[in-house]
Write an enzyme that holds these catalytic residues in place. Structure first.
Site: not given
Ligand code: DQA
Length: 156
Positions: A20, A27, A116
């Site tokens: 992602n 995003r 988070r």
């Molecule tokens: C992330 C934090 C992860 O928890 C999340 O699933 C991501 C991005 C970050 O760069 O803050 O995809 O790795």
């Protein structure tokens, strides 16, 4: 997505980006900012260059691709900087691949996962990393390359 640098005279740092992260910029910009992955890679590459290092980047949404990328870095790359995305929290195969790498590993997150949801509080990568940089947005990539350079200087 794979980007390789041309020159092979300088030590190579492998930057790995997990699932992602190819959507950065679109995003959840309130969480991850407006910069794209290409923007972050450019920052990391420029900072690597400041330290006389080359940078290779691999992004994948597939766990096995990242494991393979770590394998092909063994004996070839001097260090790894990794933002494993959500794989951070459960991908033990990435943990094991990094444990077999042999060089410095720096974990980077744009956000601060510890601030988070509870499921983000576990990192299976942190135990095999020299250190983790979280919560500083894109600046984390610059900091990671500074730390990689320092770690490589400390190595005989
Ligand atoms: C992330 C934090 C992860 O928890 C999340 O699933 C991501 C991005 C970050 O760069 O803050 O995809 O790795």
């Amino acid at each position: 997505m794979t980007e390789a640098t041309a020159g092979r005279d300088r030590p190579v740092v492998l930057l790995l980006s997990g699932p992602n992260l190819n959507l950065l910029g679109e995003r959840e910009p309130d969480v991850y900012g407006s910069a794209t992955l290409s923007d972050h890679v450019a920052v990391a590459r420029a900072q690597a260059g400041q330290h006389g290092l080359d940078l290779e980047h691999v992004q994948s949404n597939h766990e096995g691709d990242l494991v393979e990328a770590v394998h092909t870095a063994r004996g070839r790359c001097a260090a790894i900087v990794i933002n494993p995305g959500a794989f951070t929290h459960y991908a033990w195969s990435i943990h094991d691949a990094l444990a077999a790498f042999g060089g410095p590993v720096v974990e980077v997150h744009l956000s601060n996962p510890n601030a988070r949801e509870p499921w983000r509080h576990t990192s299976v990568v942190a135990p095999v990393a020299s250190g983790s940089i979280t919560g500083f947005g894109g600046d984390g990539y610059r900091l990671a390359l500074d730390d990689v350079a320092a770690l490589l200087e400390d190595r005989p």
